[in-house]
Design a protein around this motif. Sequence first.
Motif, PDB file in Angstrom:
ATOM      1  N   VAL A 363       0.738  -1.063  -0.063  1.00  6.85           N
ATOM      2  CA  VAL A 363       0.022  -0.028  -0.104  1.00  6.85           C
ATOM      3  C   VAL A 363       0.796   1.245  -0.154  1.00  6.85           C
ATOM      4  O   VAL A 363       0.545   2.041  -0.933  1.00  6.85           O
ATOM      5  CB  VAL A 363      -1.017   0.021   1.243  1.00  6.85           C
ATOM      6  CG1 VAL A 363      -1.751   1.444   1.065  1.00  6.85           C
ATOM      7  CG2 VAL A 363      -1.930  -1.244   1.229  1.00  6.85           C
ATOM      8  N   LEU A 364       1.764   1.356   0.859  1.00  8.25           N
ATOM      9  CA  LEU A 364       2.826   2.509   0.919  1.00  8.25           C
ATOM     10  C   LEU A 364       3.385   2.405  -0.558  1.00  8.25           C
ATOM     11  O   LEU A 364       3.569   3.868  -0.968  1.00  8.25           O
ATOM     12  CB  LEU A 364       3.922   2.006   1.941  1.00  8.25           C
ATOM     13  CG  LEU A 364       3.442   2.319   3.305  1.00  8.25           C
ATOM     14  CD1 LEU A 364       4.502   2.191   4.324  1.00  8.25           C
ATOM     15  CD2 LEU A 364       2.935   3.718   3.803  1.00  8.25           C
ATOM     16  N   LEU A 365       3.947   1.757  -1.265  1.00 10.00           N
ATOM     17  CA  LEU A 365       4.747   1.509  -2.342  1.00 10.00           C
ATOM     18  C   LEU A 365       3.731   2.040  -3.171  1.00 10.00           C
ATOM     19  O   LEU A 365       3.899   2.851  -4.511  1.00 10.00           O
ATOM     20  CB  LEU A 365       5.237   0.443  -2.767  1.00 10.00           C
ATOM     21  CG  LEU A 365       6.344   0.030  -1.875  1.00 10.00           C
ATOM     22  CD1 LEU A 365       6.724  -1.418  -2.161  1.00 10.00           C
ATOM     23  CD2 LEU A 365       7.656   1.001  -1.969  1.00 10.00           C
ATOM     24  N   GLN A 366       2.403   1.764  -3.261  1.00 14.86           N
ATOM     25  CA  GLN A 366       1.318   2.249  -4.519  1.00 14.86           C
ATOM     26  C   GLN A 366       1.229   3.689  -4.305  1.00 14.86           C
ATOM     27  O   GLN A 366       1.160   4.328  -5.349  1.00 14.86           O
ATOM     28  CB  GLN A 366       0.235   1.543  -4.137  1.00 14.86           C
ATOM     29  CG  GLN A 366       0.274   0.121  -4.642  1.00 14.86           C
ATOM     30  CD  GLN A 366      -1.123  -0.510  -4.421  1.00 14.86           C
ATOM     31  OE1 GLN A 366      -1.818  -0.251  -3.429  1.00 14.86           O
ATOM     32  NE2 GLN A 366      -1.403  -1.650  -4.971  1.00 14.86           N
ATOM     33  N   SER A 367       1.190   4.281  -2.927  1.00 15.86           N
ATOM     34  CA  SER A 367       1.161   5.740  -3.029  1.00 15.86           C
ATOM     35  C   SER A 367       2.227   6.519  -3.464  1.00 15.86           C
ATOM     36  O   SER A 367       2.165   7.812  -3.819  1.00 15.86           O
ATOM     37  CB  SER A 367       0.967   5.957  -1.233  1.00 15.86           C
ATOM     38  OG  SER A 367       2.392   5.711  -0.632  1.00 15.86           O
ATOM     39  N   VAL A 368       3.209   5.997  -3.675  1.00 16.10           N
ATOM     40  CA  VAL A 368       4.650   6.553  -4.142  1.00 16.10           C
ATOM     41  C   VAL A 368       4.559   6.570  -5.666  1.00 16.10           C
ATOM     42  O   VAL A 368       4.943   7.410  -6.232  1.00 16.10           O
ATOM     43  CB  VAL A 368       5.947   6.098  -3.682  1.00 16.10           C
ATOM     44  CG1 VAL A 368       7.124   6.965  -3.927  1.00 16.10           C
ATOM     45  CG2 VAL A 368       5.904   6.385  -1.964  1.00 16.10           C
ATOM     46  N   ALA A 369       4.066   5.220  -6.107  1.00 18.25           N
ATOM     47  CA  ALA A 369       4.106   5.178  -7.542  1.00 18.25           C
ATOM     48  C   ALA A 369       3.452   5.858  -8.451  1.00 18.25           C
ATOM     49  O   ALA A 369       3.677   6.434  -9.610  1.00 18.25           O
ATOM     50  CB  ALA A 369       4.285   3.812  -7.745  1.00 18.25           C
ATOM     51  N   MET A 370       2.104   6.051  -7.965  1.00 14.83           N
ATOM     52  CA  MET A 370       1.201   6.522  -8.869  1.00 14.83           C
ATOM     53  C   MET A 370       1.318   8.237  -9.120  1.00 14.83           C
ATOM     54  O   MET A 370       1.295   8.529 -10.132  1.00 14.83           O
ATOM     55  CB  MET A 370      -0.293   6.367  -8.358  1.00 14.83           C
ATOM     56  CG  MET A 370      -0.570   4.937  -8.203  1.00 14.83           C
ATOM     57  SD  MET A 370      -0.599   4.006  -9.609  1.00 14.83           S
ATOM     58  CE  MET A 370      -1.845   4.862 -10.775  1.00 14.83           C
ATOM     59  N   PRO A 371       1.491   8.844  -8.438  1.00 13.51           N
ATOM     60  CA  PRO A 371       1.990  10.384  -8.711  1.00 13.51           C
ATOM     61  C   PRO A 371       3.234  10.718  -9.782  1.00 13.51           C
ATOM     62  O   PRO A 371       3.110  11.493 -10.656  1.00 13.51           O
ATOM     63  CB  PRO A 371       2.456  11.011  -7.224  1.00 13.51           C
ATOM     64  CG  PRO A 371       1.574  10.125  -6.263  1.00 13.51           C
ATOM     65  CD  PRO A 371       1.846   8.694  -6.720  1.00 13.51           C
TER      66      PRO A 371
END
Length: 443
Positions: A363-371
């Motif tokens: 979940v944390l990595l998804q928050s960083v990837a999308m922007p």
Amino acid sequence: MSVDPAAAGDSPAGASSPLERTYGREEAAILIDQAALSLTSFVTELLLVRTLQSDPTEYASYVLAGNLLIAFLILQNSILAIPLAIFLPGAYRDRPGAYAQQLLRIQNILCALLGIVSLATAAVFAIRGEPVFARTLAVLAMTQAFLLGRELVRRFHFAARRTGRTLRADLLSAAFQIAAVSALYLAGAATGAGTLGVMALACALGFLVTRLPKADAHEPAVELSEVWARHRRLGIWILATNMVLVGGLFAYPWLLKMFRPAGTAAAEVAHFGAVRMLIAVAHPLILAVNAWTASRASHARALGGPAAIHREILRSTLFLGAALSAVAFAIACFAEPLLRFLTGTPALALELAPAARLAAFVVLLQSVAMPAQIGLNTLERPAGALPGALGALLVTATLGVLWTLHDGVMGAVRGLLAAQAALVVGYWIAYLAALRRARREAA
């Protein structure tokens, strides 16, 4: 999201133009619609997860069919939905009906080809003597035209800023789907194939409220070859990146089915699905913030260039990182009771809790990837996302396969985490390189 009047400098403080108010309402409708779809998906899957207490095969078949459907939706969105969001208000704004009918023709061809893929997969399971998986995949082949068609209608009308009727249609479909799936569950008849059938009926119900417009007699003609050429040119890199991404991030249920012992493979696919469902609670927030970021970044590009885009990307990354840190912390701390709620089985919840705690970091990595991906698209460098997707695929094809083969569900979660990390690194390297280039060009 409407332009901030203070930032734009074209409205008095505390006032907004009719255009801004309209765009605010329409984007709010899109977010409400997405929230309703996410809730419907969650409730539908929750009721199937509860069948793990008796037989995991039905839910496992739904997980595999759902993964295949996600791949089909990503493919369709890459070829049709993402380009139409640009072309409908631009090149085809004076002939939306003729354009829509050509999109429908392309989609019909696409559905026929994808139906062959689903039927071939169902045939493989039938030959292997796995009737539940074969039946669910066969039903997917028969119903995916409704599922894909409804998504295209949604995206078309949202691009055309006709959000009201689309929202009503989706709320009607959602209510029907939840009621029908609940009835199946209470009757003890919840199956993967039956759930897909209900989803198709819900989509058909939505078609009664809204569908693609027909060509008006006064509209200029639109040629199929012209539409396909435009979409192919714009969508080719998006399609390539997304298809590689599907292989890198969505392959793990299939790896479990292929590489784990036959006696436990179906159960492990179902268990992985339960863990993945737990971390999916963060997806509505990610989608909402990404929609906000994409809108703000587009406005920033027009108002302030690369520097303004970068400010919006950083703002989104920090906000999502902070918000999803709280979500990930909650999942890690309360993994066992949350899984007990999802599965209704205390022993299974205790077994899967370590994998769920590890999955919280996804979940944390998804928050960083999308922007970073939004930044690449806003800077008109969508091809820059491909190396990151290839990195995720490489991790899955090597470490992911090995870990899944030896450690089952825990290995699959470990592989997913490593693939997501590779994606983050690749996206941010590409985004920062594109940003430096855009700054040099703007200087």
